[in-house]
Design an enzyme around this catalytic site. Sequence first.
Site, PDB file in Angstrom:
ATOM      1  N   GLY A  11       0.830  -1.209   0.000  1.00 54.33           N
ATOM      2  CA  GLY A  11       0.000   0.000   0.000  1.00 54.33           C
ATOM      3  C   GLY A  11       0.863   1.258   0.000  1.00 54.33           C
ATOM      4  O   GLY A  11       2.086   1.191  -0.140  1.00 54.33           O
ATOM      5  N   LEU A  13       1.576   3.547   2.454  1.00 51.22           N
ATOM      6  CA  LEU A  13       2.512   3.712   3.567  1.00 51.22           C
ATOM      7  C   LEU A  13       3.599   2.640   3.545  1.00 51.22           C
ATOM      8  O   LEU A  13       4.789   2.934   3.721  1.00 51.22           O
ATOM      9  CB  LEU A  13       1.740   3.671   4.896  1.00 51.22           C
ATOM     10  N   ALA A  67      -4.790  -2.571   5.668  1.00 51.46           N
ATOM     11  CA  ALA A  67      -6.086  -1.982   6.027  1.00 51.46           C
ATOM     12  C   ALA A  67      -7.068  -2.133   4.873  1.00 51.46           C
ATOM     13  O   ALA A  67      -6.673  -2.348   3.725  1.00 51.46           O
ATOM     14  CB  ALA A  67      -5.921  -0.497   6.362  1.00 51.46           C
ATOM     15  N   TYR A  68      -8.335  -2.000   5.228  1.00 51.26           N
ATOM     16  CA  TYR A  68      -9.410  -1.873   4.242  1.00 51.26           C
ATOM     17  C   TYR A  68      -9.673  -0.379   4.173  1.00 51.26           C
ATOM     18  O   TYR A  68     -10.216   0.206   5.128  1.00 51.26           O
ATOM     19  CB  TYR A  68     -10.637  -2.643   4.722  1.00 51.26           C
ATOM     20  N   THR A 115      -7.019   6.471  11.887  1.00 49.07           N
ATOM     21  CA  THR A 115      -7.524   7.519  10.999  1.00 49.07           C
ATOM     22  C   THR A 115      -8.295   8.620  11.731  1.00 49.07           C
ATOM     23  O   THR A 115      -8.852   8.386  12.813  1.00 49.07           O
ATOM     24  CB  THR A 115      -8.476   6.859   9.964  1.00 49.07           C
ATOM     25  N   ASP A 116      -8.369   9.771  11.083  1.00 49.03           N
ATOM     26  CA  ASP A 116      -9.208  10.885  11.574  1.00 49.03           C
ATOM     27  C   ASP A 116     -10.701  10.529  11.509  1.00 49.03           C
ATOM     28  O   ASP A 116     -11.516  11.194  12.152  1.00 49.03           O
ATOM     29  CB  ASP A 116      -8.951  12.143  10.721  1.00 49.03           C
ATOM     30  N   TYR A 139     -16.195   2.468   7.977  1.00 52.99           N
ATOM     31  CA  TYR A 139     -14.723   2.542   7.977  1.00 52.99           C
ATOM     32  C   TYR A 139     -14.217   3.089   9.314  1.00 52.99           C
ATOM     33  O   TYR A 139     -13.349   2.481   9.958  1.00 52.99           O
ATOM     34  CB  TYR A 139     -14.250   3.411   6.807  1.00 52.99           C
ATOM     35  N   LYS A 143     -12.105   1.060  12.153  1.00 49.21           N
ATOM     36  CA  LYS A 143     -10.752   1.495  12.536  1.00 49.21           C
ATOM     37  C   LYS A 143     -10.688   1.768  14.046  1.00 49.21           C
ATOM     38  O   LYS A 143      -9.672   1.499  14.680  1.00 49.21           O
ATOM     39  CB  LYS A 143     -10.340   2.737  11.751  1.00 49.21           C
ATOM     40  N   TRP A 163      -5.875  12.141   5.400  1.00 45.38           N
ATOM     41  CA  TRP A 163      -5.663  12.583   4.019  1.00 45.38           C
ATOM     42  C   TRP A 163      -4.323  12.067   3.454  1.00 45.38           C
ATOM     43  O   TRP A 163      -3.513  12.840   2.922  1.00 45.38           O
ATOM     44  CB  TRP A 163      -5.698  14.111   3.929  1.00 45.38           C
TER      45      TRP A 163
HETATM   46  N1  LIG Z   1      -5.569   6.456   2.689  1.00 49.88           N
HETATM   47  C1  LIG Z   1      -5.912   7.428   3.528  1.00 49.88           C
HETATM   48  O1  LIG Z   1      -6.313   8.545   3.133  1.00 49.88           O
HETATM   49  C2  LIG Z   1      -5.796   7.229   5.012  1.00 49.88           C
HETATM   50  C3  LIG Z   1      -6.180   8.253   5.856  1.00 49.88           C
HETATM   51  C4  LIG Z   1      -6.049   8.057   7.226  1.00 49.88           C
HETATM   52  C5  LIG Z   1      -5.557   6.861   7.711  1.00 49.88           C
HETATM   53  N2  LIG Z   1      -5.216   5.861   6.862  1.00 49.88           N
HETATM   54  C6  LIG Z   1      -4.700   4.611   7.422  1.00 49.88           C
HETATM   55  O2  LIG Z   1      -3.309   4.543   7.113  1.00 49.88           O
HETATM   56  C7  LIG Z   1      -2.918   3.175   6.959  1.00 49.88           C
HETATM   57  C8  LIG Z   1      -2.172   2.998   5.649  1.00 49.88           C
HETATM   58  O3  LIG Z   1      -3.083   3.358   4.604  1.00 49.88           O
HETATM   59  P1  LIG Z   1      -2.695   3.200   3.065  1.00 49.88           P
HETATM   60  O4  LIG Z   1      -3.365   4.326   2.349  1.00 49.88           O
HETATM   61  O5  LIG Z   1      -1.228   2.960   2.930  1.00 49.88           O
HETATM   62  O6  LIG Z   1      -3.490   1.860   2.732  1.00 49.88           O
HETATM   63  P2  LIG Z   1      -3.533   1.085   1.338  1.00 49.88           P
HETATM   64  O7  LIG Z   1      -2.722   1.821   0.314  1.00 49.88           O
HETATM   65  O8  LIG Z   1      -4.965   0.777   1.058  1.00 49.88           O
HETATM   66  O9  LIG Z   1      -2.734  -0.230   1.688  1.00 49.88           O
HETATM   67  C9  LIG Z   1      -3.252  -1.236   2.509  1.00 49.88           C
HETATM   68  C10 LIG Z   1      -2.582  -2.535   2.100  1.00 49.88           C
HETATM   69  O10 LIG Z   1      -3.082  -3.569   2.954  1.00 49.88           O
HETATM   70  C11 LIG Z   1      -3.326  -4.701   2.141  1.00 49.88           C
HETATM   71  N3  LIG Z   1      -4.240  -5.634   2.778  1.00 49.88           N
HETATM   72  C12 LIG Z   1      -5.592  -5.629   2.773  1.00 49.88           C
HETATM   73  N4  LIG Z   1      -6.065  -6.711   3.427  1.00 49.88           N
HETATM   74  C13 LIG Z   1      -4.983  -7.405   3.868  1.00 49.88           C
HETATM   75  C14 LIG Z   1      -4.808  -8.619   4.579  1.00 49.88           C
HETATM   76  N5  LIG Z   1      -5.860  -9.360   4.972  1.00 49.88           N
HETATM   77  N6  LIG Z   1      -3.549  -9.041   4.848  1.00 49.88           N
HETATM   78  C15 LIG Z   1      -2.484  -8.334   4.460  1.00 49.88           C
HETATM   79  N7  LIG Z   1      -2.571  -7.183   3.750  1.00 49.88           N
HETATM   80  C16 LIG Z   1      -3.811  -6.726   3.464  1.00 49.88           C
HETATM   81  C17 LIG Z   1      -3.917  -4.087   0.881  1.00 49.88           C
HETATM   82  O11 LIG Z   1      -3.949  -5.021  -0.176  1.00 49.88           O
HETATM   83  P3  LIG Z   1      -5.114  -4.845  -1.302  1.00 49.88           P
HETATM   84  O12 LIG Z   1      -4.827  -3.543  -1.980  1.00 49.88           O
HETATM   85  O13 LIG Z   1      -4.912  -6.038  -2.150  1.00 49.88           O
HETATM   86  O14 LIG Z   1      -6.417  -4.821  -0.547  1.00 49.88           O
HETATM   87  C18 LIG Z   1      -2.928  -2.947   0.659  1.00 49.88           C
HETATM   88  O15 LIG Z   1      -1.759  -3.364  -0.030  1.00 49.88           O
HETATM   89  C19 LIG Z   1      -4.205   2.351   7.092  1.00 49.88           C
HETATM   90  O16 LIG Z   1      -4.307   1.868   8.396  1.00 49.88           O
HETATM   91  C20 LIG Z   1      -5.314   3.364   6.832  1.00 49.88           C
HETATM   92  O17 LIG Z   1      -6.522   3.003   7.459  1.00 49.88           O
HETATM   93  C21 LIG Z   1      -5.304   6.024   5.524  1.00 49.88           C
END
Ligand SMILES: NC(=O)c1ccc[n+]([C@@H]2O[C@H](COP(=O)([O-])OP(=O)(O)OC[C@H]3O[C@@H](n4cnc5c(N)ncnc54)[C@H](OP(=O)(O)O)[C@@H]3O)[C@@H](O)[C@H]2O)c1
Length: 301
Positions: A11, A13, A67-68, A115-116, A139, A143, A163
């Site tokens: 993902g 991060l 994460a989802y 998350t926020d 969501y 979380k 964000w």
């Molecule tokens: N994105 C945002 O704007 C945002 C904002 C605030 C907080 N966050 C938090 O920050 C963190 C990092 O976010 P991100 O944007 O880097 O997330 P991301 O790009 O969606 O990456 C999440 C990764 O987890 C993988 N994953 C899903 N289910 C899994 C499982 N069962 N076992 C192992 N891996 C699995 C996903 O694979 P698939 O792609 O195949 O599902 C993806 O590669 C998360 O906790 C998120 O909730 C994100």
Amino acid sequence: MINILVTGANGQLGSELKRISDDNIIVFEKQINFVFTDIDTLDISDSNSLQEFFKERSFDYIINCAAYTNVDLAETDKESAYNVNATCVKNITDALKNKDLSTEQAGTKFIHISTDYVFDGNSHIPYTEVMPTNPQSVYGSSKLDGEKFALENDKSIVIRTSWLYSSYGKNFAKTIHKLCQEKESLNVVFDQIGTPTYAYDLAIAILQIVKQSIKENNFITGLYHFSNEGVCSWYDFAKIIADKANSKCIINPIESKDYPAPVKRPFYSVLNKNKIKSTYNIKIPHWQDSLNDFFKILTNN
Ligand SMILES: NC(=O)c1ccc[n+]([C@@H]2O[C@H](COP(=O)([O-])OP(=O)(O)OC[C@H]3O[C@@H](n4cnc5c(N)ncnc54)[C@H](OP(=O)(O)O)[C@@H]3O)[C@@H](O)[C@H]2O)c1
């Protein structure tokens, strides 16, 4: 040798953590062995495989980036969202508690990301870690449950962020960068206020925490907030992206009520970062400076 496991590493991060480790951007006191896994190599929803995985290997730190993250889809795909964002966190902490594990494994420190969206967005001042949560979406609730499971473990840090964007994966910044080169105009909401977080900066902060923990043995558990410095609306963010891309696309400010989505987004999601800055002496870049860095990577110059 310090062993660090990164889950969900494909993902945004996780990819930034990998980039930083590949380029040796953070220099540690000890030799570090990073293990990067994603769903294809370590599905954290499969508790049996997880137990087996931890029986075979021992880790000093686990950074859970899995994460989802599809906020809209989570409303109808509730079970999957809760499974990945909450149950899976418990799977990891339970696996760490497993009696069969060595003493060394039992000492594993766990860093989890939230998350926020755990807040309702009705505040007018930046959210601190002690302010009441009130998630408004599946969501956000999933979380929040994940945070609780993480914090039941006595060696956990949970970092809430907002964000998130990166040159990896899908995100608002990349979408606007693409669309502003294809379209003559775009409508973007101006009544939702927050702070963008360049995933690279969050990854650096996480590794600074790990570095200090290794060097000074000060892994101070609990909840922390992290985003870039500054405040803006999604409109401001989009406008600057379009300007930086030298796009002629007109960015129109619109109200949230004119941009219907399955999930109501928080009107205010600015996070107060004083705790992480003072506890770990972390210097956080302003979001516009980080956006410049993002652009250099995105456009390869
Ligand atoms: N994105 C945002 O704007 C945002 C904002 C605030 C907080 N966050 C938090 O920050 C963190 C990092 O976010 P991100 O944007 O880097 O997330 P991301 O790009 O969606 O990456 C999440 C990764 O987890 C993988 N994953 C899903 N289910 C899994 C499982 N069962 N076992 C192992 N891996 C699995 C996903 O694979 P698939 O792609 O195949 O599902 C993806 O590669 C998360 O906790 C998120 O909730 C994100």
